[in-house]
Design a protein around this motif. Structure first.
Motif, short mmCIF file in Angstrom:
data_model
loop_
_atom_site.label_atom_id
_atom_site.label_comp_id
_atom_site.label_asym_id
_atom_site.label_seq_id
_atom_site.Cartn_x
_atom_site.Cartn_y
_atom_site.Cartn_z
N TYR A 40 3.36 4.08 16.37
CA TYR A 40 3.05 4.80 14.97
C TYR A 40 3.85 3.75 14.00
CZ TYR A 40 3.42 7.15 10.62
OH TYR A 40 3.31 7.40 9.35
N GLU B 281 -0.33 15.99 1.60
CA GLU B 281 -0.72 14.40 1.99
C GLU B 281 -0.86 14.15 3.56
OE1 GLU B 281 1.04 11.59 -0.60
OE2 GLU B 281 1.13 10.13 1.04
N LEU C 112 0.79 -1.28 0.11
CA LEU C 112 -0.16 -0.01 0.24
C LEU C 112 0.87 1.16 -0.05
CD1 LEU C 112 -3.09 0.46 0.52
CD2 LEU C 112 -2.54 1.19 2.69
N ALA C 113 0.99 1.99 -1.10
CA ALA C 113 1.79 3.02 -1.14
C ALA C 113 1.31 3.78 -2.36
CB ALA C 113 3.09 2.98 -1.23
N GLY C 114 1.52 5.29 -2.29
CA GLY C 114 0.90 6.04 -3.52
C GLY C 114 -0.48 6.49 -3.00
N SER C 115 -0.68 7.79 -2.94
CA SER C 115 -1.73 8.57 -2.46
C SER C 115 -2.30 9.61 -3.18
CB SER C 115 -1.53 8.85 -1.28
OG SER C 115 -0.92 8.09 0.06
N LYS D 134 -4.15 13.07 5.65
CA LYS D 134 -3.97 11.67 6.59
C LYS D 134 -4.45 12.00 8.12
CE LYS D 134 -0.87 9.30 3.64
NZ LYS D 134 0.62 8.82 3.42
N GLU E 36 7.00 4.78 -6.25
CA GLU E 36 6.76 4.56 -4.75
C GLU E 36 6.03 3.19 -4.30
OE1 GLU E 36 4.95 8.08 -3.24
OE2 GLU E 36 4.42 7.27 -1.44
N ALA F 288 6.56 0.85 2.82
CA ALA F 288 5.39 1.71 2.98
C ALA F 288 5.61 2.53 4.10
CB ALA F 288 4.25 0.67 3.24
N ILE G 230 -0.94 2.94 11.41
CA ILE G 230 -0.96 4.32 10.71
C ILE G 230 -2.07 4.73 10.88
CG2 ILE G 230 1.02 4.01 9.14
CD1 ILE G 230 -0.91 3.48 7.07
N ARG G 231 -2.16 6.14 10.75
CA ARG G 231 -3.59 6.86 10.83
C ARG G 231 -4.00 6.76 12.10
NH1 ARG G 231 -4.43 6.47 5.00
NH2 ARG G 231 -2.14 6.26 4.62
N HIS H 58 -5.45 5.28 -2.14
CA HIS H 58 -4.28 4.69 -2.28
C HIS H 58 -3.95 3.81 -3.53
CE1 HIS H 58 -3.22 6.48 1.49
NE2 HIS H 58 -4.23 5.82 2.21
N ALA I 85 1.37 11.01 11.18
CA ALA I 85 1.11 10.73 9.70
C ALA I 85 2.33 10.86 8.93
CB ALA I 85 -0.22 11.67 9.07
N GLY I 86 2.44 9.98 7.94
CA GLY I 86 3.63 10.13 7.26
C GLY I 86 3.64 10.18 5.75
N ALA I 87 4.55 10.16 4.93
CA ALA I 87 4.41 10.28 3.64
C ALA I 87 5.70 9.71 2.78
CB ALA I 87 4.00 11.68 2.86
N GLY I 88 5.50 8.95 1.76
CA GLY I 88 6.63 8.31 1.27
C GLY I 88 7.43 9.29 0.24
#
Ligand SMILES: C=C(O[C@H]1C=CC=C(C(=O)O)[C@@H]1O)C(=O)O
Length: 477
Positions: free
Chosen positions: A415, A464, A300-303, A468, A329, A391, A434-435, A364, A448-451
């Motif tokens: 987290y 992003e 799961l990655a890409g948003s 989130k 990603e 991810a 996450i979330r 996603h 919250a994080g982002a790739g």
């Protein structure tokens, strides 16, 4: 693993329950150590969240898990056996703890019901050691609860796990289990709502908080992009936090009920450390699901955001599916998962190409990875190999973890870490935390994080993160 079944008819009345305990006490005397008696009893279709709200005590560990679209919910509290450890051996030690605990476990009752039998509830921190701030959660927590209530579709089960040794007062134990069973069998109204539906207090109104230190985040993204060009770093997942202070501790039950309504496709979870802090969230990411040796995991990655209307939504979804940056990603995560499984000797299949997982506030790219797992491989061995995936960390894994320590100024705690359960047959399921948010009295920290990969735009990554953060913010404030 030795699990000794007793016939269900032994549990028809209080006397037969007592007889079961007497037999277990005899075994405990013979073996010269305590036995766990795990009773699975059918109950009416209660709401496990309502039961948790009734039983939850701040000084006890608790675990809550619900996936509304799958019609499964589990609540557990009050450990009878527990392991809390730190260090790189945490997954191996957790596995050993589960296996040795099961050797001295006697199971009885309605074992054919879904989610019956002893379950071990687990939470791991992102890193195997805590470096900054106080250690709120150990690197690994595994517990067997005294009370576990699960509902799967319209069937519900109470699992009572009881420790019996040579000194245990069996009359008292029988009374306690019988009373709890009768209470869960009869619908009640005593001002706290019924067990079919909890009466939940709402949060005290508070100002809607705004994200601070946004410039620090975007500067870090720029630095990471330079590292990606110069240092063989492929991807880094950078997280940010939002601290919210409210006049009164936010009502956990209300937040969980809101999340399960809004995010039926997510894993809604809550775990506590028994010292007053709880970590909760609504995660869309399945780290591992193992059922009868069939494994499913998600890349799961890409948003992208959801659109305001159907046209805009379709447009955003189509763009995401075709975006080279997001696909790269995503591919980094997929390659990592398949490679991990291959190194464990497992051949996996993928549902390619990636499809959209659409949540109310965000969408996603997701690919399902499936595999058949050999009998001798424990779920926690696979978990150890997979965590942390790109991810939530990045790639290569070790460099990414070092970079996270360098760029993030807070401790991740639970987290982006594995949260889930393993049952007595070796089946289990873990999500990635996450979330999510850490609730510590009146202070709540949201994560919250982002790739970040080559081609990422710092402002878009910040947007992003904000998107989130709303998952939890809207449920807590
Ligand atoms: C790390 C998070 O999301 C991950 C999961 C889905 C999409 C992600 C992304 O597009 O960056 C992240 O990899 C988070 O929500 O904190």
């Amino acid at each position: 693993m030795t699990v000794t079944p007793f016939p269900a008819k032994l549990l028809q009345d209080r006397k037969s329950l007592h007889e079961l305990f007497v037999a277990c006490q005899a075994t405990a005397r013979r073996k010269e150590h305590a036995q766990v008696v795990s009773l699975s009893l059918a109950i009416p279709a209660v709401d496990p969240l309502a039961v948790l709200e009734r039983l939850r005590q701040p000084e006890h560990l608790h675990f809550y898990w619900e996936q509304r679209s799958q019609q499964i919910a589990i609540a557990a509290t009050e450990p009878v056996l527990q392991l809390q450890i730190d260090g790189p051996q945490r997954f191996t030690q957790a596995q050993r703890f589960i296996c040795t605990s099961l050797v001295d476990t006697v199971t009885a009752g309605a074992l054919d019901l879904p989610c019956a039998g002893p379950h071990f509830f687990c939470s791991f921190t992102f890193f195997d050691e805590t470096q900054r701030e106080t250690r709120l959660f150990p690197a690994a927590t595994v517990f067997l609860p005294r009370w576990q209530v699960a509902r799967v579709r319209d069937q519900a089960v109470l699992v009572a796990n009881l420790l019996v040794d040579a000194q245990t007062n069996l009359v008292q134990l029988t009374d306690e289990v019988w009373r709890q069973w009768q209470q869960l069998r009869s619908p009640q109204t005593n001002g706290r709502g019924t067990l079919q539906s909890a009466k939940l207090s709402s949060p005290v109104a508070a100002d809607y908080p705004v994200l601070t230190e946004t410039e620090r985040f975007t500067t870090a993204v720029k630095n990471i992009l330079q590292d990606i060009e110069a240092q063989g770093l492929q991807k880094l997942v950078l997280a940010h936090t939002l601290d919210v202070t409210v006049p009164e501790p936010p009502p956990l039950g209300h937040a969980l009920a809101t999340l399960r309504d809004r995010y039926p496709d997510c894993y809604v979870f809550s775990v506590s450390n028994g010292k007053g802090q709880a970590f909760m969230g609504a995660s869309p990411e399945r780290l591992i699901e193992l059922c009868d040796r069939n494994l499913v995991t998600d890349a799961l990655a890409g948003s992208a955001p959801r659109g305001q209307n159907l046209t805009e939504d379709t447009h955003l979804g189509t763009q995401l599916l075709g975006n080279p940056k997001d696909n790269h990603e995503h591919q980094v995560v997929l390659d990592f998962i398949q490679n991990c499984l291959w190194e464990l000797g497992i051949q996996s299949q993928v549902s390619s190409p990636p499809h959209l997982l659409q949540l109310p506030n965000i969408q996603h790219l997701r690919t399902l990875v499936t595999a058949k797992i050999p009998q001798n491989l424990h779920l926690l061995e696979i978990l150890e190999a997979l965590h942390p995936t790109p991810a939530v960390a990045g790639a290569p894994q070790k460099i990414a973890q070092q970079q996270i320590r360098k760029h993030e100024t807070f401790e991740r705690h639970l987290y982006a870490a594995p949260i889930g359960w393993v049952d007595h047959q070796g089946n289990g399921e873990f999500t990635v935390g996450i979330r999510s948010a850490l609730i510590d009295g009146c202070l709540t920290r949201l994560y919250a994080g982002a790739g970040i990969v080559a081609g990422s735009d710092p402002q878009r990554e910040l947007a992003e993160i904000q998107l989130k953060l709303h998952t939890l913010l809207d449920a807590l404030v």
